[in-house]
Design an enzyme around this catalytic site. Structure first.
Site, PDB file in Angstrom:
ATOM      1  N   GLU A  66       0.838  -1.190   0.000  1.00  0.00           N
ATOM      2  CA  GLU A  66       0.000   0.000   0.000  1.00  0.00           C
ATOM      3  C   GLU A  66       0.877   1.245   0.000  1.00  0.00           C
ATOM      4  O   GLU A  66       1.833   1.338   0.775  1.00  0.00           O
ATOM      5  CB  GLU A  66      -0.910   0.032   1.236  1.00  0.00           C
ATOM      6  CG  GLU A  66      -1.938  -1.077   1.278  1.00  0.00           C
ATOM      7  CD  GLU A  66      -2.887  -0.925   2.459  1.00  0.00           C
ATOM      8  OE1 GLU A  66      -2.960   0.189   3.031  1.00  0.00           O
ATOM      9  OE2 GLU A  66      -3.541  -1.921   2.823  1.00  0.00           O
ATOM     10  N   GLU A 153     -12.553   1.841   3.465  1.00  0.00           N
ATOM     11  CA  GLU A 153     -11.937   1.788   4.787  1.00  0.00           C
ATOM     12  C   GLU A 153     -12.915   2.309   5.844  1.00  0.00           C
ATOM     13  O   GLU A 153     -13.762   3.151   5.557  1.00  0.00           O
ATOM     14  CB  GLU A 153     -10.672   2.650   4.823  1.00  0.00           C
ATOM     15  CG  GLU A 153      -9.606   2.239   3.838  1.00  0.00           C
ATOM     16  CD  GLU A 153      -8.415   3.171   3.865  1.00  0.00           C
ATOM     17  OE1 GLU A 153      -7.288   2.673   3.989  1.00  0.00           O
ATOM     18  OE2 GLU A 153      -8.603   4.401   3.758  1.00  0.00           O
TER      19      GLU A 153
END
Length: 203
Positions: A66, A153
């Protein structure tokens, strides 16, 4: 130097954990955050390859890196090149905290990442704030256009999950699914976990 050492340790531990899960029949993806300074070091690709070579039973595609959207935007050409080099090894990429960077949407077509992670700041109030909902919808729509997968998220409620499914986002992370836990507890958690029935049929 400290961030580089930490980053290398994280990669090593991720591969060790993947190796262990594979022996237990679990081919899960492990996603790790890598600091921008570490990622752009001249030796990063070679170090990553050596780490992967030490764990030949681990498919490289089970490791996902990420990177922050703001980092990618500020160094687009360099980051794109590095992503391609890592992908050549089999490693996948996610763009983290998407939606927080300036002129974000125009970069969707440029970055060769597999996943776009919708920042939790939009998810948090999506049911009350029409603008947040509109941003999420735009990210999902454009991500599909440019062949990226999306993951939201900070999903904490059943209702947020339903709304995301209705918008076309089928992947999420957050307390609404599970709180952080030690790696050794995950298999037992998976064996007991059941998605909320409304997530199977949002209608």
């Amino acid at each position: 130097i400290v961030m580089i050492d930490i980053g290398n340790w994280v990669i090593k531990q991720a591969l060790i954990q993947l190796e262990q899960w594979i022996t237990e029949g679990k081919h899960w993806v492990v996603s790790i955050n890598i600091d921008a300074h570490h990622f752009t070091q001249i030796n990063f690709i070679n170090d990553l390859k050596q780490a992967l070579d030490k764990h030949p039973t681990v498919p490289a595609e089970l490791l996902e890196i990420e990177i922050l959207e703001t980092v990618a935007i500020n160094n687009l050409a360099q980051i794109t090149k590095l992503i391609h080099q890592c992908q050549a090894l089999g490693v996948n990429f996610a763009l983290d905290d998407f939606g927080t960077g300036y002129s974000s949407l125009s970069y969707l077509k440029s970055l060769p990442v597999e996943w776009i992670k919708i920042d939790q700041s939009f998810v948090r109030d999506m049911l009350e704030d029409e603008q947040d909902l509109a941003v999420i919808n735009a990210i999902i729509t454009l991500s599909k256009t440019f062949k990226h997968n999306t993951i939201a998220e900070g999903v904490e409620t059943i209702e947020q999950g339903v709304a995301l499914l209705e918008l076309g986002c089928e992947n999420a992370q957050g307390y609404g699914i599970a709180k952080p836990m030690p790696a050794e507890n995950i298999i037992a958690w998976e064996n007991k976990y059941q998605s909320h029935r409304s997530w199977f049929d949002p209608s």
